[in-house]
Motif scaffolding. Structure first.
Motif, PDB file in Angstrom:
ATOM      1  N   PHE A 159       0.827  -1.212   0.000  1.00 30.63           N
ATOM      2  CA  PHE A 159       0.000   0.000   0.000  1.00 30.63           C
ATOM      3  C   PHE A 159       0.859   1.258   0.000  1.00 30.63           C
ATOM      4  N   HIS A 160       2.026   1.163   0.632  1.00 33.49           N
ATOM      5  CA  HIS A 160       2.956   2.288   0.586  1.00 33.49           C
ATOM      6  C   HIS A 160       3.391   2.544  -0.857  1.00 33.49           C
ATOM      7  N   LEU A 161       3.734   1.453  -1.566  1.00 30.88           N
ATOM      8  CA  LEU A 161       4.180   1.590  -2.955  1.00 30.88           C
ATOM      9  C   LEU A 161       3.048   2.106  -3.841  1.00 30.88           C
ATOM     10  N   LEU A 162       1.836   1.717  -3.509  1.00 30.08           N
ATOM     11  CA  LEU A 162       0.672   2.166  -4.269  1.00 30.08           C
ATOM     12  C   LEU A 162       0.488   3.676  -4.107  1.00 30.08           C
ATOM     13  N   LYS A 163       0.880   4.184  -2.934  1.00 26.20           N
ATOM     14  CA  LYS A 163       0.607   5.570  -2.593  1.00 26.20           C
ATOM     15  C   LYS A 163       1.707   6.531  -3.059  1.00 26.20           C
ATOM     16  N   VAL A 164       2.952   6.073  -3.069  1.00 23.82           N
ATOM     17  CA  VAL A 164       4.055   6.993  -3.391  1.00 23.82           C
ATOM     18  C   VAL A 164       4.008   7.391  -4.861  1.00 23.82           C
ATOM     19  N   ALA A 165       4.796   8.418  -5.183  1.00 19.72           N
ATOM     20  CA  ALA A 165       4.887   8.875  -6.572  1.00 19.72           C
ATOM     21  C   ALA A 165       5.410   7.728  -7.439  1.00 19.72           C
ATOM     22  N   PRO A 166       4.920   7.621  -8.693  1.00 17.85           N
ATOM     23  CA  PRO A 166       5.348   6.514  -9.555  1.00 17.85           C
ATOM     24  C   PRO A 166       6.868   6.398  -9.658  1.00 17.85           C
TER      25      PRO A 166
END
Lengths: 200, 200
Positions: B30-37
């Motif tokens: 979910f962290h990776l989903l949220k951070v900038a691409p």
């Protein structure tokens, strides 16, 4: 000497992930170095795929891998009951209970003035729009039972009640399988306050 | 309902990493989903780069990002003293002391009959070849001070001594800043056994 530039870059990137300290990052980097290339590349590709294809459902702001999310796409779900949660992960928790057959609305956070999260940062406007559009008759406030979650639930309840919709909140009380002796006084107080008639 | 296929695939891949349980995997996904691409893709690319470009140094089996590793490429390092370690991470630990100016040899493990690691699974043949090739006069056995590491050091010492090379072992004893009261009896025993004359 530190590690080479490429390995150090990987350790640095891993160290930026939540809950991963420098030692864990190093351990994971060496693990990735050691495993078969296809195993490491599967992780790399999974990251790319999630960033490219996973979006937020435009209706309820759950995670979605197409247009709408799985719940909104399911025609058997009851559109008149809306469960309001803070985070998409909370949906998985509620779904696991198999007690809820309505739809969700993800606020994407909870009110937190100290961190600058006010009503405008949450998906509250979109929630209000859904009430009429989908003929919602009950809103279940499933925010977390902590300070921010309670404040958010209170704020929403005050806003929603005048609109003639039934507003409910998750029951607070002792966790099943818990131990009275170890319950904190707030939880025990809530459990007393919310006590129910025994059917016998 | 679980997560969608792509998100679940990422959670599964993260959960395969050492020290990452299901909850951490979910949190990181979910962290990776949220951070900038670009932040997420930097991690993905770092994995690909490491798998494509990081290899083992053909001389000492340290990690290398070209032909030889940084230590072997450095002309100022003393080729006559060889520090034998189990793992490339141990090299970083020794380098941090700034007390060693020789070269390394990474065994890529320690003797462990239960897990099927015998002398042939370690880079021992390559170590013996280096003694003559590089004019080594001292081998410092820097394997871990545990059962497998000690057994490996003992095995190597017996093999190397007849070849006329000086064989040394890291000192065992109390860690600096440690507490006598909390030292285990083996460590304290070794510290007593290895006691040194005080220069006063």
């Amino acid at each position: 000497m530190a590690y080479g530039a490429l390995l150090q870059a990987l350790i640095d990137e891993l160290g930026r992930l939540p809950g991963i300290g420098p030692k864990s990052a190093q351990r994971i980097a060496f693990h990735l170095l050691k495993v078969a290339p296809e195993d490491a590349l599967r992780l790399s590709e999974a990251i790319v795929a999630v960033k490219e294809k996973v979006t937020l459902c435009p209706r309820c702001f759950n995670v979605a891998e197409g247009t709408l999310c799985d719940v909104c796409l399911d025609p058997r779900r009851d559109a008149t009951v809306l469960c309001v949660v803070e985070d998409p992960r909370d949906i998985v928790a509620v779904e696991k209970t198999q007690e809820f057959r309505g739809r969700y609305h993800v606020l994407q956070g909870a009110l937190n003035p100290i961190e600058g999260v006010g009503p405008d940062q949450l998906r509250i406007r979109e929630l209000l729009a859904r009430l009429d559009d989908e003929g919602v008759t009950e809103v279940i406030l499933c925010t977390n039972p902590n300070l921010e979650g309670e404040a958010t639930a209170m704020y929403l309840a005050r806003m929603l009640k005048p609109l003639g919709v039934r507003v409910t909140r998750l029951a607070s009380g002792l966790p099943v399988g818990g131990d009275l002796e170890y319950a904190d006084e707030l939880t025990l107080g809530r459990a007393l306050e919310g006590r129910r008639e025994v059917d016998a």
